[in-house]
Write a protein that holds these residues in place. Structure first.
Motif, PDB file in Angstrom:
ATOM      1  N   LEU A   9      20.873 -22.682  22.341  1.00 60.08           N
ATOM      2  CA  LEU A   9      20.258 -23.792  23.067  1.00 60.08           C
ATOM      3  C   LEU A   9      18.781 -23.485  23.267  1.00 60.08           C
ATOM      4  O   LEU A   9      18.374 -22.321  23.296  1.00 60.08           O
ATOM      5  CB  LEU A   9      20.883 -23.949  24.459  1.00 60.08           C
ATOM      6  N   THR A  10      18.009 -24.525  23.449  1.00 56.35           N
ATOM      7  CA  THR A  10      16.603 -24.366  23.783  1.00 56.35           C
ATOM      8  C   THR A  10      16.220 -25.435  24.798  1.00 56.35           C
ATOM      9  O   THR A  10      17.015 -26.309  25.129  1.00 56.35           O
ATOM     10  CB  THR A  10      15.712 -24.442  22.525  1.00 56.35           C
ATOM     11  N   ASN A  11      14.989 -25.361  25.272  1.00 57.07           N
ATOM     12  CA  ASN A  11      14.464 -26.393  26.168  1.00 57.07           C
ATOM     13  C   ASN A  11      13.580 -27.338  25.357  1.00 57.07           C
ATOM     14  O   ASN A  11      13.416 -27.162  24.155  1.00 57.07           O
ATOM     15  CB  ASN A  11      13.709 -25.760  27.341  1.00 57.07           C
ATOM     16  N   THR A  27      32.676 -29.241  25.734  1.00 54.67           N
ATOM     17  CA  THR A  27      32.748 -29.020  27.177  1.00 54.67           C
ATOM     18  C   THR A  27      31.623 -28.115  27.645  1.00 54.67           C
ATOM     19  O   THR A  27      30.975 -28.386  28.652  1.00 54.67           O
ATOM     20  CB  THR A  27      34.110 -28.400  27.555  1.00 54.67           C
ATOM     21  N   ARG A  28      31.378 -27.053  26.904  1.00 47.48           N
ATOM     22  CA  ARG A  28      30.339 -26.088  27.321  1.00 47.48           C
ATOM     23  C   ARG A  28      28.952 -26.711  27.272  1.00 47.48           C
ATOM     24  O   ARG A  28      28.147 -26.508  28.173  1.00 47.48           O
ATOM     25  CB  ARG A  28      30.408 -24.855  26.423  1.00 47.48           C
ATOM     26  N   ILE A  29      28.662 -27.476  26.245  1.00 51.38           N
ATOM     27  CA  ILE A  29      27.344 -28.119  26.148  1.00 51.38           C
ATOM     28  C   ILE A  29      27.181 -29.131  27.276  1.00 51.38           C
ATOM     29  O   ILE A  29      26.110 -29.242  27.885  1.00 51.38           O
ATOM     30  CB  ILE A  29      27.144 -28.776  24.765  1.00 51.38           C
ATOM     31  N   SER A  30      28.227 -29.852  27.587  1.00 51.56           N
ATOM     32  CA  SER A  30      28.193 -30.781  28.712  1.00 51.56           C
ATOM     33  C   SER A  30      27.882 -30.047  30.013  1.00 51.56           C
ATOM     34  O   SER A  30      27.090 -30.525  30.838  1.00 51.56           O
ATOM     35  CB  SER A  30      29.524 -31.519  28.826  1.00 51.56           C
ATOM     36  N   GLN A  31      28.476 -28.887  30.195  1.00 49.48           N
ATOM     37  CA  GLN A  31      28.191 -28.082  31.383  1.00 49.48           C
ATOM     38  C   GLN A  31      26.726 -27.673  31.424  1.00 49.48           C
ATOM     39  O   GLN A  31      26.093 -27.707  32.485  1.00 49.48           O
ATOM     40  CB  GLN A  31      29.090 -26.840  31.412  1.00 49.48           C
ATOM     41  N   ASN A  45      15.880 -25.554  32.172  1.00 46.90           N
ATOM     42  CA  ASN A  45      16.231 -26.796  31.461  1.00 46.90           C
ATOM     43  C   ASN A  45      16.604 -26.550  30.008  1.00 46.90           C
ATOM     44  O   ASN A  45      16.159 -27.242  29.094  1.00 46.90           O
ATOM     45  CB  ASN A  45      15.080 -27.803  31.550  1.00 46.90           C
ATOM     46  N   VAL A  46      17.424 -25.551  29.790  1.00 40.82           N
ATOM     47  CA  VAL A  46      17.872 -25.182  28.453  1.00 40.82           C
ATOM     48  C   VAL A  46      19.176 -25.928  28.172  1.00 40.82           C
ATOM     49  O   VAL A  46      20.243 -25.510  28.586  1.00 40.82           O
ATOM     50  CB  VAL A  46      18.069 -23.653  28.349  1.00 40.82           C
ATOM     51  N   ASP A  47      19.066 -27.061  27.497  1.00 43.08           N
ATOM     52  CA  ASP A  47      20.256 -27.891  27.277  1.00 43.08           C
ATOM     53  C   ASP A  47      20.267 -28.591  25.924  1.00 43.08           C
ATOM     54  O   ASP A  47      21.063 -29.482  25.678  1.00 43.08           O
ATOM     55  CB  ASP A  47      20.393 -28.922  28.391  1.00 43.08           C
ATOM     56  N   LYS A  48      19.406 -28.186  25.020  1.00 42.74           N
ATOM     57  CA  LYS A  48      19.320 -28.815  23.709  1.00 42.74           C
ATOM     58  C   LYS A  48      19.994 -27.905  22.677  1.00 42.74           C
ATOM     59  O   LYS A  48      19.523 -26.800  22.404  1.00 42.74           O
ATOM     60  CB  LYS A  48      17.847 -29.038  23.345  1.00 42.74           C
ATOM     61  N   LEU A  49      21.101 -28.372  22.113  1.00 40.07           N
ATOM     62  CA  LEU A  49      21.845 -27.608  21.117  1.00 40.07           C
ATOM     63  C   LEU A  49      21.122 -27.684  19.776  1.00 40.07           C
ATOM     64  O   LEU A  49      21.035 -28.741  19.169  1.00 40.07           O
ATOM     65  CB  LEU A  49      23.266 -28.169  20.979  1.00 40.07           C
ATOM     66  N   VAL A  50      20.583 -26.554  19.322  1.00 46.17           N
ATOM     67  CA  VAL A  50      19.829 -26.554  18.064  1.00 46.17           C
ATOM     68  C   VAL A  50      20.516 -25.766  16.949  1.00 46.17           C
ATOM     69  O   VAL A  50      20.096 -25.830  15.794  1.00 46.17           O
ATOM     70  CB  VAL A  50      18.389 -26.023  18.261  1.00 46.17           C
ATOM     71  N   TYR A  51      21.578 -25.035  17.296  1.00 47.81           N
ATOM     72  CA  TYR A  51      22.287 -24.259  16.274  1.00 47.81           C
ATOM     73  C   TYR A  51      23.700 -23.980  16.760  1.00 47.81           C
ATOM     74  O   TYR A  51      23.912 -23.716  17.941  1.00 47.81           O
ATOM     75  CB  TYR A  51      21.573 -22.928  16.016  1.00 47.81           C
ATOM     76  N   LEU A  83      19.303 -24.200   9.370  1.00 50.25           N
ATOM     77  CA  LEU A  83      20.284 -25.274   9.558  1.00 50.25           C
ATOM     78  C   LEU A  83      19.645 -26.551  10.084  1.00 50.25           C
ATOM     79  O   LEU A  83      20.050 -27.644   9.733  1.00 50.25           O
ATOM     80  CB  LEU A  83      21.365 -24.817  10.546  1.00 50.25           C
ATOM     81  N   ASN A  84      18.645 -26.387  10.913  1.00 57.01           N
ATOM     82  CA  ASN A  84      18.103 -27.517  11.671  1.00 57.01           C
ATOM     83  C   ASN A  84      16.575 -27.405  11.757  1.00 57.01           C
ATOM     84  O   ASN A  84      16.030 -27.126  12.824  1.00 57.01           O
ATOM     85  CB  ASN A  84      18.747 -27.487  13.073  1.00 57.01           C
ATOM     86  N   PRO A  85      15.872 -27.611  10.649  1.00 49.71           N
ATOM     87  CA  PRO A  85      14.419 -27.398  10.632  1.00 49.71           C
ATOM     88  C   PRO A  85      13.634 -28.311  11.571  1.00 49.71           C
ATOM     89  O   PRO A  85      12.519 -27.961  11.972  1.00 49.71           O
ATOM     90  CB  PRO A  85      14.026 -27.642   9.171  1.00 49.71           C
ATOM     91  N   ASP A  86      14.200 -29.445  11.948  1.00 52.33           N
ATOM     92  CA  ASP A  86      13.509 -30.350  12.876  1.00 52.33           C
ATOM     93  C   ASP A  86      13.871 -30.084  14.330  1.00 52.33           C
ATOM     94  O   ASP A  86      13.379 -30.773  15.222  1.00 52.33           O
ATOM     95  CB  ASP A  86      13.831 -31.807  12.533  1.00 52.33           C
ATOM     96  N   TRP A  87      14.754 -29.127  14.561  1.00 48.97           N
ATOM     97  CA  TRP A  87      15.187 -28.756  15.903  1.00 48.97           C
ATOM     98  C   TRP A  87      15.730 -29.961  16.675  1.00 48.97           C
ATOM     99  O   TRP A  87      15.467 -30.143  17.852  1.00 48.97           O
ATOM    100  CB  TRP A  87      14.074 -28.040  16.668  1.00 48.97           C
ATOM    101  N   LYS A  88      16.484 -30.782  15.986  1.00 46.16           N
ATOM    102  CA  LYS A  88      17.124 -31.937  16.637  1.00 46.16           C
ATOM    103  C   LYS A  88      18.268 -31.436  17.511  1.00 46.16           C
ATOM    104  O   LYS A  88      18.881 -30.406  17.224  1.00 46.16           O
ATOM    105  CB  LYS A  88      17.663 -32.906  15.592  1.00 46.16           C
ATOM    106  N   ASP A  89      18.595 -32.199  18.530  1.00 42.39           N
ATOM    107  CA  ASP A  89      19.746 -31.893  19.379  1.00 42.39           C
ATOM    108  C   ASP A  89      21.000 -32.210  18.563  1.00 42.39           C
ATOM    109  O   ASP A  89      21.222 -33.347  18.167  1.00 42.39           O
ATOM    110  CB  ASP A  89      19.703 -32.710  20.663  1.00 42.39           C
ATOM    111  N   LEU A  90      21.824 -31.211  18.329  1.00 44.45           N
ATOM    112  CA  LEU A  90      23.013 -31.355  17.486  1.00 44.45           C
ATOM    113  C   LEU A  90      24.253 -31.770  18.263  1.00 44.45           C
ATOM    114  O   LEU A  90      25.346 -31.811  17.688  1.00 44.45           O
ATOM    115  CB  LEU A  90      23.288 -30.044  16.751  1.00 44.45           C
TER     116      LEU A  90
END
Length: 94
Positions: A9-11, A27-31, A45-51, A83-90
């Protein structure tokens, strides 16, 4: 078959990288997204799944999480970029 996840995760500014593992990724990402300021991810505020990656066995996920946590920042960034060069929220893909 059980699936275990290792994730990063990142901010919003990508200044903080958090590595974790779980058996229930949704569930974990929701938490994390609903976290309070009392935890590390909430405070920054680390809640963006990037990998994320999957493993078949819990022992493999523990080993992989520990491995990635020991890596320097550049290696983690390279892993994400692969995997995610644009760092989109996965989150929508889980």
């Amino acid at each position: 078959m059980d699936v275990h996840y290792v994730y990063i995760l990142t901010n919003k500014n990508h200044t903080v990288l958090y590595v974790g593992r779980t058996k229930q990724l949704k569930t974990r990402i929701s938490q994390h997204k609903n976290n309070s300021l009392k935890t590390f991810t909430g405070k920054y505020n680390v809640d963006k799944l990037v990998y994320f990656e999957t493993t078949k066995y819990v022992n493999n996920s523990i080993k992989r999480e520990r491995q990635i946590k020991k890596w320097n920042r550049e290696w983690k960034i390279n892993l994400i970029n692969g995997l995610n060069p644009d760092w989109k929220d996965l989150t929508e893909y889980i």
